[in-house]
Design an enzyme around this catalytic site. Sequence first.
Site, PDB file in Angstrom:
ATOM      1  N   TYR A  69       0.724  -1.259   0.063  1.00 38.53           N
ATOM      2  CA  TYR A  69      -0.082  -0.068  -0.035  1.00 38.53           C
ATOM      3  C   TYR A  69       0.657   1.057  -0.096  1.00 38.53           C
ATOM      4  O   TYR A  69       0.502   2.461   0.462  1.00 38.53           O
ATOM      5  CB  TYR A  69      -0.743   0.107   1.257  1.00 38.53           C
ATOM      6  CG  TYR A  69      -1.879  -0.870   1.284  1.00 38.53           C
ATOM      7  CD1 TYR A  69      -3.362  -0.824   0.571  1.00 38.53           C
ATOM      8  CD2 TYR A  69      -1.770  -2.394   1.647  1.00 38.53           C
ATOM      9  CE1 TYR A  69      -4.236  -1.809   0.257  1.00 38.53           C
ATOM     10  CE2 TYR A  69      -2.705  -3.260   1.775  1.00 38.53           C
ATOM     11  CZ  TYR A  69      -4.046  -3.025   0.959  1.00 38.53           C
ATOM     12  OH  TYR A  69      -5.062  -4.044   0.839  1.00 38.53           O
ATOM     13  N   SER A  70       2.023   1.092  -0.640  1.00 39.20           N
ATOM     14  CA  SER A  70       3.050   2.338  -0.601  1.00 39.20           C
ATOM     15  C   SER A  70       2.511   3.533  -1.267  1.00 39.20           C
ATOM     16  O   SER A  70       2.439   3.470  -2.591  1.00 39.20           O
ATOM     17  CB  SER A  70       4.374   1.811  -0.888  1.00 39.20           C
ATOM     18  OG  SER A  70       5.178   3.040  -1.147  1.00 39.20           O
TER      19      SER A  70
END
Length: 300
Positions: A69-70
């Site tokens: 989920y960067s």
Amino acid sequence: MVAPGSLAARLPSPVEVVGDRRFSRHGVRLLLKRDDLIHPELIGNKWRKLAPNLVAAAGRTIVTFGGAYSNHLRATAAAGRLLGLPTVGVVRGDELAGRPLNPSLARCAADGMRLHFIDRSTYRRKTDQRTLDALLRATGTEDAYVVPEGGSNAEAVRGCRALGAELRGHADVVAVACGTGGTLAGLAAGLAPGQRALGIPVLKGGFLAAEVRALQEAAFGGRRGSWSLDDRFHWGGYARTTPELDAFATDFEQRHGLPVERLYVAKLLYGLVALAEEGAFPPGTTVAAVVTGRPFPEAC
């Protein structure tokens, strides 16, 4: 620092006064530094950290790192699309390789980023030169420009110095949520004497102070400004929230009409309220909170 033309940004970003009783009843004035308005796709500190690295890349493929989920991966992929640069994202967790992409990674792929999944043990060793060389060979990018996880390196820290300079004369304390420490490192160096930078880590860990010092040494060597960390707010991980934090974020949104990014901004504001209630800020203190991001559409 001049960013590539397609990454033209709104600078300086706005500074807004927010009337919130949770602060004003303690004599604290709250400002929001709206770095989320810098660029529609490279939001906040992502623009400040990526823009100087993209100049340094000089057209080479960008290889960088992040979790599933960067926000950093998303920003890098978007920059690659806007500038016509190839990008490769090395993603933590080889178990994800055979699964459908989550919305964040799907957006990266749609922007042209090639995703390469690796096991978590190898990911922890990614800064080791032999491990990095093997990863570059595996992705066919031996001549790539490598940007570290979170985008924090000397180039990025120098880029974030302008954030501090834009806040000179506005606040006594400038607070930012910390992941890898790069934004805090540059911000502190840009502030005027007498101003203080405060970092609230989103993942508890005493290692971060050493990381910030190392980043400042690499970027500046000299004056680094006044800064401190308060890591008492332990969330258990970058992507972790609690019912109390979610309720706080929802309340802040309803009061002030600002969608709050949960992973960083909500945690920063939540921590600042707790500090105000503890009396950490003397009456008359002006605190500027840096809004480093905003929710992506699928999170709203």
